[in-house]
Motif scaffolding. Sequence first.
Motif, PDB file in Angstrom:
ATOM      1  N   UNK A  31       0.859  -1.183   0.000  1.00 15.39           N
ATOM      2  CA  UNK A  31       0.000   0.000   0.000  1.00 15.39           C
ATOM      3  C   UNK A  31       0.895   1.232   0.000  1.00 15.39           C
ATOM      4  N   UNK A  32       0.616   2.166  -0.910  1.00 15.22           N
ATOM      5  CA  UNK A  32       1.466   3.361  -1.006  1.00 15.22           C
ATOM      6  C   UNK A  32       0.622   4.611  -1.246  1.00 15.22           C
ATOM      7  N   UNK A  33       1.003   5.662  -0.549  1.00 19.45           N
ATOM      8  CA  UNK A  33       0.491   7.013  -0.830  1.00 19.45           C
ATOM      9  C   UNK A  33       1.588   7.778  -1.547  1.00 19.45           C
ATOM     10  N   UNK A  34       1.221   8.434  -2.665  1.00 19.66           N
ATOM     11  CA  UNK A  34       2.208   9.233  -3.391  1.00 19.66           C
ATOM     12  C   UNK A  34       1.678  10.629  -3.646  1.00 19.66           C
ATOM     13  N   UNK A  35       2.592  11.576  -3.700  1.00 25.07           N
ATOM     14  CA  UNK A  35       2.262  12.978  -3.981  1.00 25.07           C
ATOM     15  C   UNK A  35       3.192  13.469  -5.076  1.00 25.07           C
ATOM     16  N   UNK A  36       2.625  13.765  -6.248  1.00 25.44           N
ATOM     17  CA  UNK A  36       3.396  14.221  -7.402  1.00 25.44           C
ATOM     18  C   UNK A  36       3.095  15.688  -7.668  1.00 25.44           C
ATOM     19  N   UNK A  37       4.162  16.459  -7.891  1.00 26.05           N
ATOM     20  CA  UNK A  37       3.964  17.880  -8.169  1.00 26.05           C
ATOM     21  C   UNK A  37       4.968  18.347  -9.211  1.00 26.05           C
ATOM     22  N   UNK A  38       4.492  19.151 -10.170  1.00 24.14           N
ATOM     23  CA  UNK A  38       5.329  19.758 -11.198  1.00 24.14           C
ATOM     24  C   UNK A  38       5.185  21.262 -11.089  1.00 24.14           C
ATOM     25  N   UNK A  39       6.281  21.948 -10.791  1.00 24.97           N
ATOM     26  CA  UNK A  39       6.254  23.403 -10.683  1.00 24.97           C
ATOM     27  C   UNK A  39       5.204  23.878  -9.698  1.00 24.97           C
ATOM     28  N   UNK A  40       4.412  24.868 -10.126  1.00 26.16           N
ATOM     29  CA  UNK A  40       3.366  25.437  -9.274  1.00 26.16           C
ATOM     30  C   UNK A  40       2.004  24.789  -9.501  1.00 26.16           C
ATOM     31  N   UNK A  41       1.939  23.748 -10.316  1.00 25.70           N
ATOM     32  CA  UNK A  41       0.665  23.067 -10.557  1.00 25.70           C
ATOM     33  C   UNK A  41       0.196  22.340  -9.300  1.00 25.70           C
ATOM     34  N   UNK A  42      -1.094  22.087  -9.241  1.00 28.96           N
ATOM     35  CA  UNK A  42      -1.634  21.370  -8.089  1.00 28.96           C
ATOM     36  C   UNK A  42      -1.019  19.980  -8.001  1.00 28.96           C
ATOM     37  N   UNK A  43      -0.716  19.567  -6.789  1.00 32.43           N
ATOM     38  CA  UNK A  43      -0.158  18.230  -6.580  1.00 32.43           C
ATOM     39  C   UNK A  43      -1.230  17.175  -6.814  1.00 32.43           C
ATOM     40  N   UNK A  44      -0.805  15.995  -7.262  1.00 30.70           N
ATOM     41  CA  UNK A  44      -1.691  14.860  -7.470  1.00 30.70           C
ATOM     42  C   UNK A  44      -1.428  13.854  -6.350  1.00 30.70           C
ATOM     43  N   UNK A  45      -2.476  13.534  -5.600  1.00 32.46           N
ATOM     44  CA  UNK A  45      -2.362  12.582  -4.497  1.00 32.46           C
ATOM     45  C   UNK A  45      -2.999  11.263  -4.902  1.00 32.46           C
ATOM     46  N   UNK A  46      -2.268  10.178  -4.682  1.00 26.21           N
ATOM     47  CA  UNK A  46      -2.731   8.872  -5.139  1.00 26.21           C
ATOM     48  C   UNK A  46      -2.497   7.814  -4.058  1.00 26.21           C
ATOM     49  N   UNK A  47      -3.505   6.960  -3.856  1.00 28.09           N
ATOM     50  CA  UNK A  47      -3.369   5.778  -3.008  1.00 28.09           C
ATOM     51  C   UNK A  47      -3.421   4.553  -3.912  1.00 28.09           C
ATOM     52  N   UNK A  48      -2.445   3.663  -3.765  1.00 28.17           N
ATOM     53  CA  UNK A  48      -2.398   2.459  -4.588  1.00 28.17           C
ATOM     54  C   UNK A  48      -2.223   1.232  -3.707  1.00 28.17           C
ATOM     55  N   UNK A  49      -3.082   0.262  -3.921  1.00 28.44           N
ATOM     56  CA  UNK A  49      -3.002  -1.031  -3.241  1.00 28.44           C
ATOM     57  C   UNK A  49      -2.605  -2.083  -4.260  1.00 28.44           C
ATOM     58  N   UNK A  50      -1.603  -2.879  -3.935  1.00 26.92           N
ATOM     59  CA  UNK A  50      -1.146  -3.929  -4.844  1.00 26.92           C
ATOM     60  C   UNK A  50      -1.174  -5.278  -4.143  1.00 26.92           C
ATOM     61  N   UNK A  51      -1.692  -6.283  -4.850  1.00 29.66           N
ATOM     62  CA  UNK A  51      -1.592  -7.676  -4.421  1.00 29.66           C
ATOM     63  C   UNK A  51      -0.736  -8.402  -5.435  1.00 29.66           C
ATOM     64  N   UNK A  52       0.288  -9.113  -4.968  1.00 33.38           N
ATOM     65  CA  UNK A  52       1.240  -9.746  -5.868  1.00 33.38           C
ATOM     66  C   UNK A  52       1.437 -11.208  -5.519  1.00 33.38           C
ATOM     67  N   UNK A  53       1.475 -12.032  -6.557  1.00 33.31           N
ATOM     68  CA  UNK A  53       1.824 -13.448  -6.439  1.00 33.31           C
ATOM     69  C   UNK A  53       2.958 -13.734  -7.413  1.00 33.31           C
ATOM     70  N   UNK A  54       3.976 -14.464  -6.947  1.00 36.90           N
ATOM     71  CA  UNK A  54       5.142 -14.780  -7.783  1.00 36.90           C
ATOM     72  C   UNK A  54       5.511 -16.235  -7.533  1.00 36.90           C
ATOM     73  N   UNK A  55       5.524 -17.015  -8.603  1.00 34.20           N
ATOM     74  CA  UNK A  55       5.844 -18.442  -8.485  1.00 34.20           C
ATOM     75  C   UNK A  55       7.056 -18.779  -9.343  1.00 34.20           C
TER      76      UNK A  55
END
Length: 415
Positions: A391-415
């Motif tokens: 689970x990750x929260x990210x905050x992306x910002x370019x210059x003076x533009x509004x920041x983009x806030x994102x929550x991402x949940x990942x489920x992973x299986x590796x065999x």
Amino acid sequence: MNLKLTLFIGALLVALAGFSQGSMEYTDGMKVKLNDAGTKYFRIISWAQFWTQYSDLETVNAAGNEESQFDFSIRRARVLMYAQVTDKFLILTHFGLNSQNAQNMSPTGLGANSQLFFHDVWGQWSLTKDHAVGGGLHYWNGISRLNNQSTLNMLTLDNNRQSWASIGLSDQFARHMGVYFKGKFNRFQYRLSINESIENSLDVTLDNAPGVDQAVYRGREFLGGKESGKNFAGYFDYHFLDQESNFLPYKVGSYLGGKKVFNVGAGFFYHPNGSIALDNSGGIRAEDVSVFAVDAFYDAPIGDQGAAITAYATFQSNDYGTNYALGSTYTTGSMFYSHIGYLLPSENANLKFQPYASFNTRSIDAIDDNASRLGIGGNLYLSGHHSKISLEYSRDQVGDLDAINTFTLQAMIYL
């Protein structure tokens, strides 16, 4: 509470319940010996990463309808197989898809949006015990550790996007068609490659022609293969503590305390005449593309209760041509990126938690400004990297533009 955010939290609870089965009994996985000694064999690896994502970015599609801020997707679904024919020869094939979602699915699976393709197809010949040469569609990249990152065992939810510095510009999804040389001298490892550059790069979505004092990465398209067809890459790292394997090109993101590693490295990517721009008289001016980086990686156990630390930092200089910018992902400028994670002590070998943080800051010459990304998250390991929830929260910002806030949940299986 916002309905979409409520659904996202619900998906998190479902994932934690539905992916709680894990076992540390996994060893070589699907490995088939072809002789009694085991010197001839083939191994199959399969993995899938399922994402649930909520973002506060409001977008509108071509029909004028607001796009959902809450989405499901398959981030990766891959199958990799390699075969050791003799101790001198090896062949590897790797195919799959990336980022499949409701917007790019095909009604029949056969349309233009079909994403199943070969990521790697290469053969290798050992010159000596420690040195080899190979060729094909390969992943023996230059620049940095993260440009050679495995997607099976990353510390963070995903790789730092700007570290995959040539995806879609000169290669096919971080793979070039060419020849490579790899090996080691005691604790010093190297990889070098000479490659073809693709002709249909991502920036065809920009203007059809270059601009004055603003380059586009389409030198091969305008100049022809002879003048801008080949590129060159290399990465070199010194292993101060435990030595990492270079049997395959994919660099490990976190060993979860399984090794004590401290490496420093440096690498490059160089594409002569890779981009072009218009000069003041309206003529085409060719420009070289060059990317250089230095980095350091540390991963080690702490104490005797299963705790471990993983840390990484890199500085990268990007020159794609004068004022080059493809969004905020590929830009001429410089970048610093770092991440750190701590595997908490646990008496349960099948259940471990690893909080982490990452930070990226980069300059963008085209707008004379900076961009940044902050990531805060954690990995819940149910069977090491073979079964985990992230689970990750990210905050992306370019210059003076509004920041983009994102929550991402990942489920992973590796065999």
